[in-house]
Design a protein around this motif. Sequence first.
Motif, PDB file in Angstrom:
ATOM      1  N   PHE A 114     -24.940  21.011  18.527  1.00 47.65           N
ATOM      2  CA  PHE A 114     -24.657  21.909  17.405  1.00 47.65           C
ATOM      3  C   PHE A 114     -23.195  21.858  16.991  1.00 47.65           C
ATOM      4  O   PHE A 114     -22.315  21.418  17.734  1.00 47.65           O
ATOM      5  N   SER A 115     -22.961  22.315  15.793  1.00 50.44           N
ATOM      6  CA  SER A 115     -21.638  22.696  15.289  1.00 50.44           C
ATOM      7  C   SER A 115     -21.905  23.933  14.434  1.00 50.44           C
ATOM      8  O   SER A 115     -22.118  25.009  14.962  1.00 50.44           O
ATOM      9  N   SER A 116     -21.990  23.749  13.099  1.00 52.45           N
ATOM     10  CA  SER A 116     -22.431  24.850  12.256  1.00 52.45           C
ATOM     11  C   SER A 116     -23.951  24.886  12.157  1.00 52.45           C
ATOM     12  O   SER A 116     -24.539  25.891  11.773  1.00 52.45           O
ATOM     13  N   GLU A 117     -24.599  23.772  12.520  1.00 54.26           N
ATOM     14  CA  GLU A 117     -26.053  23.670  12.568  1.00 54.26           C
ATOM     15  C   GLU A 117     -26.462  23.190  13.953  1.00 54.26           C
ATOM     16  O   GLU A 117     -25.635  22.671  14.710  1.00 54.26           O
ATOM     17  N   ASN A 135     -19.567  18.466  10.627  1.00 58.67           N
ATOM     18  CA  ASN A 135     -18.375  19.121  11.169  1.00 58.67           C
ATOM     19  C   ASN A 135     -17.770  20.066  10.148  1.00 58.67           C
ATOM     20  O   ASN A 135     -16.767  19.779   9.478  1.00 58.67           O
ATOM     21  N   THR A 136     -18.429  21.204   9.996  1.00 61.41           N
ATOM     22  CA  THR A 136     -17.955  22.229   9.059  1.00 61.41           C
ATOM     23  C   THR A 136     -17.725  23.551   9.769  1.00 61.41           C
ATOM     24  O   THR A 136     -17.901  24.624   9.195  1.00 61.41           O
ATOM     25  N   GLY A 137     -17.347  23.500  11.056  1.00 59.44           N
ATOM     26  CA  GLY A 137     -17.122  24.727  11.812  1.00 59.44           C
ATOM     27  C   GLY A 137     -18.107  24.847  12.963  1.00 59.44           C
ATOM     28  O   GLY A 137     -18.952  23.975  13.182  1.00 59.44           O
ATOM     29  N   THR A 138     -17.996  25.935  13.700  1.00 59.32           N
ATOM     30  CA  THR A 138     -18.847  26.162  14.873  1.00 59.32           C
ATOM     31  C   THR A 138     -19.528  27.509  14.768  1.00 59.32           C
ATOM     32  O   THR A 138     -18.880  28.515  14.470  1.00 59.32           O
ATOM     33  N   ASP A 139     -20.831  27.507  15.034  1.00 62.44           N
ATOM     34  CA  ASP A 139     -21.610  28.746  14.975  1.00 62.44           C
ATOM     35  C   ASP A 139     -22.550  28.770  16.178  1.00 62.44           C
ATOM     36  O   ASP A 139     -23.386  27.870  16.345  1.00 62.44           O
ATOM     37  N   PHE A 140     -22.395  29.775  17.046  1.00 67.02           N
ATOM     38  CA  PHE A 140     -23.239  29.884  18.235  1.00 67.02           C
ATOM     39  C   PHE A 140     -24.661  30.350  17.917  1.00 67.02           C
ATOM     40  O   PHE A 140     -25.584  30.133  18.702  1.00 67.02           O
ATOM     41  N   GLY A 141     -24.841  30.996  16.774  1.00 64.85           N
ATOM     42  CA  GLY A 141     -26.141  31.563  16.443  1.00 64.85           C
ATOM     43  C   GLY A 141     -27.274  30.548  16.405  1.00 64.85           C
ATOM     44  O   GLY A 141     -28.307  30.730  17.077  1.00 64.85           O
ATOM     45  N   PRO A 142     -27.178  29.456  15.618  1.00 65.47           N
ATOM     46  CA  PRO A 142     -28.283  28.496  15.507  1.00 65.47           C
ATOM     47  C   PRO A 142     -28.726  27.880  16.827  1.00 65.47           C
ATOM     48  O   PRO A 142     -29.932  27.831  17.106  1.00 65.47           O
TER      49      PRO A 142
END
Length: 322
Positions: free
Chosen positions: A124-127, A155-162
């Motif tokens: 993952f990253s943002s997805e 590579n557009t950021g990091t999101d732990f949710g997905p």
Amino acid sequence: MEWYHQFGKTEFVFIGLFILGYVLYISRMIRISRILNTGFPAIVAKVVLRTLYFLLFMVALLGPLMGNATKEVQAVGKDIFVAVDLSQSMNATDVQPSRLEKVKYELRDLVKAFSSDRIGLIIFSSEAFVQCPLTYDQSALNLFIETLNTGLVPNTGTDFGPPLRMALSKLDSDESIPSQQKSKVIILISDGEDFGDETSDVSQEIKNAGIKLFTLGVGTQDGSQILVRGVPKTDSDGNVVVTKLESSSLKQLADETGGQYFEVNDRRDDSSRLINAISQIEGELRDSRQVDTSSNKYLYFLVVGAVLFAVDHLFKFKTVKI
């Protein structure tokens, strides 16, 4: 008759030592008997007795398999989903040779430590994407681990949710009973830079489901530059970007779900502690079946040998009469 253990070097060594010792013993007693001009029937009795219980011990050690027996075989294990952050910040070199390469090295040890459990891999990253579904196949897992790189995800950021929601969905899809949820584990590996706004909601769902969540922070507080094609990454103002370990978000996530936080950097390596914490989780019964097997009758030979051994040492025989 079949044997549980086959004759090997150890057995031959014991037999050789026994024969050598008794050849020396018999030679000595015969020499003494001839000097004293006496018979040696007691010597023969001792030799026969000791040889007999020695052979019985050897047979018990080899495990004689006689007759049939029914044995229950149970398959017990855990389901472990590992979510690996592949954002560009994982290319930072504050952990040598890089954060991602260090993670790949530690993941190989984790796969080896839980060879009897099913392990899946999410990147993952943002997805988030499932790189490898839950599997027992260590070779496939190691192959997927080896190919991990930051080019596999946007590579557009990091999101732990997905990744957390995806892991929760895959683990819940097995329709396990509530008591079995405790044998399911999620491991989130990241440098801690979370820009999502759904993480808190997902963590609560994981807690309510009874699934254990462990977080592993990779990086240092000092941080380092991010190299893109060998050139330091810069922001919109032209300043060199320095990425640091943001452990607070990972610690908070572990606290909210009743899990634990671990860390890997140039001064600290909690990988073994992470493996130990997961090992403490009891696996669920996946399969149970009855199989026919030969019964090991070693106990009978061991008991008879022990009785003869006791007779030899409790009752003394005069080997030489004067």
